[in-house]
Design a protein around this motif. Sequence first.
Motif, short mmCIF file in Angstrom:
data_model
loop_
_atom_site.label_atom_id
_atom_site.label_comp_id
_atom_site.label_asym_id
_atom_site.label_seq_id
_atom_site.Cartn_x
_atom_site.Cartn_y
_atom_site.Cartn_z
N ALA A 238 42.95 57.73 44.10
CA ALA A 238 43.02 56.37 44.64
C ALA A 238 44.37 55.74 44.34
O ALA A 238 44.96 55.93 43.27
N GLY A 239 44.87 54.96 45.30
CA GLY A 239 46.12 54.25 45.08
C GLY A 239 46.01 53.25 43.95
O GLY A 239 44.94 52.69 43.67
N GLY A 240 47.13 53.03 43.25
CA GLY A 240 47.15 52.07 42.16
C GLY A 240 46.89 50.66 42.65
O GLY A 240 47.28 50.28 43.76
N GLY A 241 46.23 49.84 41.84
CA GLY A 241 45.91 48.47 42.22
C GLY A 241 47.12 47.55 42.13
O GLY A 241 47.94 47.65 41.21
N GLY A 242 47.26 46.65 43.12
CA GLY A 242 48.36 45.69 43.11
C GLY A 242 48.22 44.68 41.98
O GLY A 242 47.12 44.26 41.61
N GLY A 243 49.38 44.29 41.40
CA GLY A 243 49.38 43.29 40.34
C GLY A 243 49.16 41.89 40.89
O GLY A 243 49.53 41.59 42.04
N ALA A 244 48.57 41.02 40.09
CA ALA A 244 48.32 39.64 40.51
C ALA A 244 49.59 38.82 40.47
O ALA A 244 50.50 39.06 39.66
N SER A 245 49.66 37.83 41.35
CA SER A 245 50.65 36.75 41.26
C SER A 245 49.97 35.55 40.60
O SER A 245 48.73 35.50 40.51
N TRP A 246 50.78 34.59 40.14
CA TRP A 246 50.18 33.49 39.38
C TRP A 246 49.10 32.77 40.16
O TRP A 246 48.02 32.49 39.64
N GLY A 247 49.31 32.54 41.44
CA GLY A 247 48.33 31.80 42.23
C GLY A 247 47.13 32.62 42.63
O GLY A 247 46.05 32.07 42.91
N SER A 248 47.26 33.95 42.67
CA SER A 248 46.12 34.78 43.08
C SER A 248 45.19 35.08 41.92
O SER A 248 44.00 35.35 42.10
N GLY A 249 45.73 35.06 40.72
CA GLY A 249 44.89 35.14 39.52
C GLY A 249 44.53 36.53 39.06
O GLY A 249 44.98 36.98 38.01
N GLU A 250 43.71 37.22 39.81
CA GLU A 250 43.21 38.52 39.36
C GLU A 250 43.86 39.66 40.14
O GLU A 250 43.99 39.60 41.36
N GLY A 251 44.25 40.69 39.41
CA GLY A 251 44.84 41.85 40.04
C GLY A 251 43.81 42.67 40.79
O GLY A 251 42.61 42.36 40.80
N ARG A 252 44.28 43.75 41.40
CA ARG A 252 43.41 44.58 42.23
C ARG A 252 43.05 45.88 41.50
O ARG A 252 43.88 46.48 40.81
N SER A 253 41.80 46.28 41.69
CA SER A 253 41.35 47.56 41.13
C SER A 253 41.98 48.70 41.92
O SER A 253 42.34 48.55 43.09
N GLY A 254 42.10 49.86 41.28
CA GLY A 254 42.69 51.02 41.96
C GLY A 254 42.58 52.25 41.09
O GLY A 254 41.75 52.31 40.17
#
Length: 401
Positions: A238-254
């Motif tokens: 699986a592709g690595g999860g994208g990191g969160a930005s301050w406004g998005s809050g939670e990063g992505r699973s991967g």
Amino acid sequence: MGQFNVDHLQATNITSSGILQALGGFKFPSVTTSTRPSSPIAGQTVYNSDEVALEVYDGSAWQTIAGGGVFPTWANVAGRPSSGLVNAYTGINIADSKLEIYDLANTEWIQIGLGQSNPITASGGDNEYTPGDGFKYHVFTSDGTLTVSAGNDDVQYVVVAGGGGGGGGDVGCGGGAGGYRSNVPGFPSGGGSAAEPSMTLAPGSYPVIVGPGGPGSSSSPSDASDGGESSFNGIVSAGGGGGASWGSGEGRSGGSGGGSASTRTGAAGTANQGFAGASGRGGPHYPQGGGGGAGGAGEPSRNNDFAGNGGFGLVNPFGAVTSIGERVNKSYWLAGGGGGGVESNAETGRGGLGGGGIGGRQSPNTDPSPGSANTGGGGGGEDSGTGGAGGSGVVMIRYAF
């Protein structure tokens, strides 16, 4: 005579045309290999103390009477027994027709092929190597096909997906490394798991997909993008999860999870592929968490002066031949997480060993770095600009040559 009962009978020869029964069991003559009867007859049976086994003469040679019974069976890694294991516990993995023996000292399964192997002839990949170590190597840094023209034998693989991008637009978190899967004996697979089961290939064409790295984010409300999947013959990382930005809050699973902003829990990695990302902090410097790696979780920001580092990756088992990965001394590392970014006056997160990118900072300015190409490393998080892109993946295959 219908029946003859005695408590003890010792005889030189007994001939019976019916069933000879001994309720307490028969005691056969005990011999060694050198003292077997010199003129045996077919069917004659003795106990050989050298072999610790019964032997029967078949008319031309002595044959050992093997123990009976049936090995237990299971399917795939998930089907292996997890309790009651002792050293040399043995069974058959019906998913790949391998005899598996448990090594208690190293807590791992040793596999033995049950079929007859036939050396492979194959071509494909961006690079091929025959270094004289008994193996041939195929390295795919882009999509392609492994073509097996002859043979039927086991192959070993390392399949690494593209890394996730780092968050940005405002202070952002490190991207997760691409998922890491391997069946090379003696080396772990991702996420703390043991090497996967062996794989056997027959003549045919086997597509190989190499996942790209995910772009970093340039918008505070948006996570960075995930990396792309890599795959080979049913093995999908699986592709690595994208990191969160301050406004998005939670990063992505991967494959490995991206870091999450502020005190939110880092995103999860995929079982047997990678680890989770980590959390950050608020003001005054806003240091953020690192992305997860194949060999370890991302690091949370320790305090307000340090952003979190990316999680460690894993050593490339084929590194000495292929030179693929981030080199440290004589080892090459793959699938490290991206470092977290900060706003100002604090230390950025370092990229995880294995191609992870460093985090960025607004003041004094430090640009985030992307994950290294063909490592699956996560991109570094940024402050006001765009986070680092994830590194592309890689697929490597070798077999006896």
